[in-house]
Design an enzyme around this catalytic site. Structure first.
Site, PDB file in Angstrom:
ATOM      1  N   HIS A  98       0.690  -1.119  -0.002  1.00 17.25           N
ATOM      2  CA  HIS A  98      -0.106   0.144   0.430  1.00 17.25           C
ATOM      3  C   HIS A  98       0.785   1.451  -0.159  1.00 17.25           C
ATOM      4  O   HIS A  98       2.319   1.356   0.719  1.00 17.25           O
ATOM      5  CB  HIS A  98      -1.094  -0.206   0.900  1.00 17.25           C
ATOM      6  CG  HIS A  98      -1.903   0.773   0.613  1.00 17.25           C
ATOM      7  ND1 HIS A  98      -2.026   2.359   2.275  1.00 17.25           N
ATOM      8  CD2 HIS A  98      -3.356   0.828   1.072  1.00 17.25           C
ATOM      9  CE1 HIS A  98      -3.205   2.576   0.808  1.00 17.25           C
ATOM     10  NE2 HIS A  98      -4.265   2.176   0.360  1.00 17.25           N
ATOM     11  N   GLU A 168      -3.774   1.906  -7.830  1.00 16.12           N
ATOM     12  CA  GLU A 168      -3.907   2.793  -6.481  1.00 16.12           C
ATOM     13  C   GLU A 168      -3.542   4.029  -6.836  1.00 16.12           C
ATOM     14  O   GLU A 168      -1.759   4.085  -6.158  1.00 16.12           O
ATOM     15  CB  GLU A 168      -3.809   1.919  -5.393  1.00 16.12           C
ATOM     16  CG  GLU A 168      -4.138   2.997  -4.221  1.00 16.12           C
ATOM     17  CD  GLU A 168      -2.813   2.708  -2.988  1.00 16.12           C
ATOM     18  OE1 GLU A 168      -1.534   2.611  -3.369  1.00 16.12           O
ATOM     19  OE2 GLU A 168      -2.684   2.898  -1.871  1.00 16.12           O
TER      20      GLU A 168
HETATM   21  P1  13P Z   1      -9.971   5.916   0.458  1.00 21.61           P
HETATM   22  O1  13P Z   1     -11.098   4.639   0.128  1.00 21.61           O
HETATM   23  O2  13P Z   1      -9.803   6.423   1.564  1.00 21.61           O
HETATM   24  O3  13P Z   1      -9.047   6.757  -0.488  1.00 21.61           O
HETATM   25  O4  13P Z   1      -8.479   4.544   0.764  1.00 21.61           O
HETATM   26  C1  13P Z   1      -7.630   4.213  -0.594  1.00 21.61           C
HETATM   27  C2  13P Z   1      -6.866   3.284  -0.158  1.00 21.61           C
HETATM   28  O5  13P Z   1      -5.453   4.130   0.143  1.00 21.61           O
HETATM   29  C3  13P Z   1      -7.510   2.256  -0.177  1.00 21.61           C
HETATM   30  O6  13P Z   1      -6.339   1.085   0.055  1.00 21.61           O
END
Ligand code: 13P
Length: 257
Positions: A98, A168
């Site tokens: 992440h 992401e």
């Molecule tokens: P948000 O949905 O709060 O933007 O977070 C996204 C994320 O980091 C998912 O792991």
């Protein structure tokens, strides 16, 4: 526009929330109630490590995942959690790489690569996060491709059906005030490109079978367009997964009909 050929996968990443086991269990129970009659979506909840044993003791309608793991099997690694420990506590999935771990804990691609392999080795599904740092970066595709080349280096074609990828984009994560989600068009462009890279690596047929999710400011209002127009097979949801009602609505919205 996309037809729904894979069961949508919605993964709740609770990050470092909520502060007590009591609140965590209450939230999990509300989500569980809300999704109990839904079979067209697969839901995975990834709470902080300390709540995993508590959830494992319950019979929930969602799958259990973790937010991280270590790459070694066991030994003198203070504070770390092995993939086998997670597997033995009922986890099916683990989020790997992440961007918050890259940014706050200096996690490198090389470390992430080892974690992907270690989780596959024990039968956990790694949910591998990939994304560019800055919005509108002219090098975005190069960044995505480089990350994929490194992070997926040890995975064989056969193992490729056991991974989940997340597009992401770091700039779209809601923890920064005022941040906007990527557009479905941004998402579609990135996910198509990721599919091309996967097809070059493992062939078209294998690439098609891999779930690619979108993560970054997903809400009940926008999940449908990420699936319909953005080419996503579901989402990795942060902030919106901390409100049971919002998250359950989001789950329902992901079913195209
Ligand atoms: P948000 O949905 O709060 O933007 O977070 C996204 C994320 O980091 C998912 O792991």
């Amino acid at each position: 526009m996309k037809t729904q050929n894979k069961k949508p996968l919605l993964i709740a990443n609770w990050k470092m929330n909520p502060p007590s086991a009591k609140e965590a269990l209450a939230l999990a129970k509300k989500v569980d109630q809300g999704i109990k009659n839904i079979s067209d979506v697969q839901v995975v909840l990834c709470p902080p490590f300390v709540y995993i044993p508590i959830f494992h003791a319950e019979k929930f309608n969602f799958l259990l995942g973790a937010q991280n793991c270590f790459w070694q099997k066991q030994g003198a690694f203070t504070g770390e959690i092995s993939p086998a420990m997670l597997k033995n506590l009922g986890c099916s999935h683990v989020i790997i790489g992440h961007s918050e771990r890259k940014n706050y804990l200096s996690e490198t691609y090389e470390v992430i690569r080892q974690k992907v392999k270690a989780s596959l080795d024990v039968g956990l599904i790694p949910v591998v996060c990939i994304g560019e740092k800055a919005q509108g970066s002219p090098n975005a595709k190069r960044e995505l491709e480089l990350q994929m080349q490194i992070l997926l280096a040890d995975i064989s074609r056969t193992q490729s059906s056991k991974i989940v990828l997340v597009y992401e984009p770091e700039w779209a994560i809601s923890s920064v005030k005022g941040v906007q989600a990527a557009t479905p068009q941004d998402c579609e462009a990135a996910i198509s490109f990721m599919k091309e890279v996967l097809a070059r690596k493992w062939g078209e047929a294998s690439a098609k079978g891999i779930h690619i999710l979108y993560g970054g400011s997903v809400r009940k209002e926008n999940i449908r367009e990420f699936i319909e127009k953005g080419g996503a097979d579901g989402a990795l949801v942060g902030a919106a997964s901390l409100n049971a009602q919002e998250f359950v609505s989001l789950v329902k919205e992901s079913i195209l009909g």
